[in-house]
Design an enzyme around this catalytic site. Structure first.
Site: not given
Ligand code: NDP
Length: 276
Positions: A160, A71, A21-22, A133-134, A243, A156-157, A107
């Site tokens: 570590s 990114k 949508k940007s 923690a992503g 968000g 975080n799930r 962000d």
């Molecule tokens: P990443 O893939 O880098 O990280 C995903 C994270 O979610 C990890 O910490 C993972 O844990 C956790 N996770 C995934 N599935 C589950 C589950 N079923 N239960 C518990 N924890 C879970 O993704 P991003 O960090 O890039 O993005 C995360 C969210 O943020 C997305 O939904 C994205 O759309 C949203 N976002 C929104 C923005 C906005 O402007 N509104 C901007 C950027 C992101 P583990 O480490 O254990 O795998």
């Protein structure tokens, strides 16, 4: 001479990119502030991100937003980084000039502005629980610390990863720690869901005690309907927000980085909410 021939060129680069949508958001910002700029979608092949960026610079591009999955590559490509991009370990905003390619990350600032200005919830001296923690989680930590929160707990799930992240920010002015979900036994002022669990209609395993009547539960995900995390938080008496505002505010911050002008985000938010 047409407007297009004098307008500065910007783009959002990703793969896929059709859904972004940007372009509409930046077109509305440009119209509102009278800036002569074009903003387009650029699809980069998965293994040709840097080439696509250099091609755009050669065509006169002045800046670009970077989205999934590039990114980290944008971070590596930038010749200079802002402190917030450095802390995030990822870049969503590139600026091109005679000095080279500069990488920024807007962000986290987008999230902080949406919470403090749009939701009207102060962050100063507030306790914050960050879920995930992503990349998205990592990107918001420095802006939260700079907003003078009282303390940050990361859960975080994969525990570590939360520990590593907390360790990285352990020398900041604000206490940053990690905890297992089952260890969380106090209500937080703000809970930020930066996991992608809502995409699978899944919930992080949060104890009920983390929600209090004053808690703001913020899901970085957004959609036409409240996410499962928001529904769960409402059921425990919390205030909620999705968000979409973060998305608009990070775009506005990029616009400010490039043009030095701050657009009014409220009408753009209303418009985009109506499009969901
Ligand atoms: P990443 O893939 O880098 O990280 C995903 C994270 O979610 C990890 O910490 C993972 O844990 C956790 N996770 C995934 N599935 C589950 C589950 N079923 N239960 C518990 N924890 C879970 O993704 P991003 O960090 O890039 O993005 C995360 C969210 O943020 C997305 O939904 C994205 O759309 C949203 N976002 C929104 C923005 C906005 O402007 N509104 C901007 C950027 C992101 P583990 O480490 O254990 O795998």
């Amino acid at each position: 001479m047409t407007l297009e021939s004098v307008a500065d060129r910007y783009a959002v680069i990703g793969n896929p990119i059709e859904h972004s949508k940007s372009p509409q958001v930046h077109a509305l910002f440009a119209q509102q502030t009278g800036q002569a700029m074009q903003y387009e979608r650029l699809l980069a092949p998965i293994d040709r991100f840097a080439e696509r960026v250099h091609g755009f610079i050669a065509q006169g591009g002045r800046g670009a937003n970077v989205t999934v999955p590039f990114k980290l590559e944008a971070f590596a490509l930038a010749q200079a980084l802002t402190p917030r991009a450095q802390a995030a370990g990822a870049v969503n905003t590139l600026s091109f000039s005679a000095e080279g390619i500069k990488g920024d990350n807007t962000d986290g600032m987008g999230l902080v502005r949406d919470i403090t200005r749009n939701a009207g919830v102060p962050l100063r001296d507030r306790s914050v629980l960050l879920l995930g923690a992503g990349g998205a989680a990592r990107g918001v930590i420095l802006p939260l610390i700079e907003a003078h929160i009282a303390g940050l707990v990361i859960a975080n799930r994969t525990q570590s990863r939360a520990m590593e992240l907390a360790q990285q920010f352990s020398h900041s002015d604000v206490p940053v720690s990690s905890a297992a979900f089952e260890q969380l036994d106090q209500p937080f002022d703000v809970i930020i869901n930066a996991t992608s669990a809502s995409l699978d209609a899944a919930l992080p395993p949060l104890p009920d005690g983390v929600f209090g009547p004053q808690t703001l539960a913020y899901d970085m995900m957004y959609g036409a309907q409240p996410t499962i995390f928001m529904q769960h938080a409402v059921g425990h008496g919390a205030k909620v927000r999705d968000g979409l505002g973060m998305l608009i505010e990070q775009a506005a911050e990029s616009f400010f980085v490039w043009r030095g002008v701050r657009p009014d985000t409220a009408p753009v938010y209303q418009w985009l909410r109506g499009q969901l």
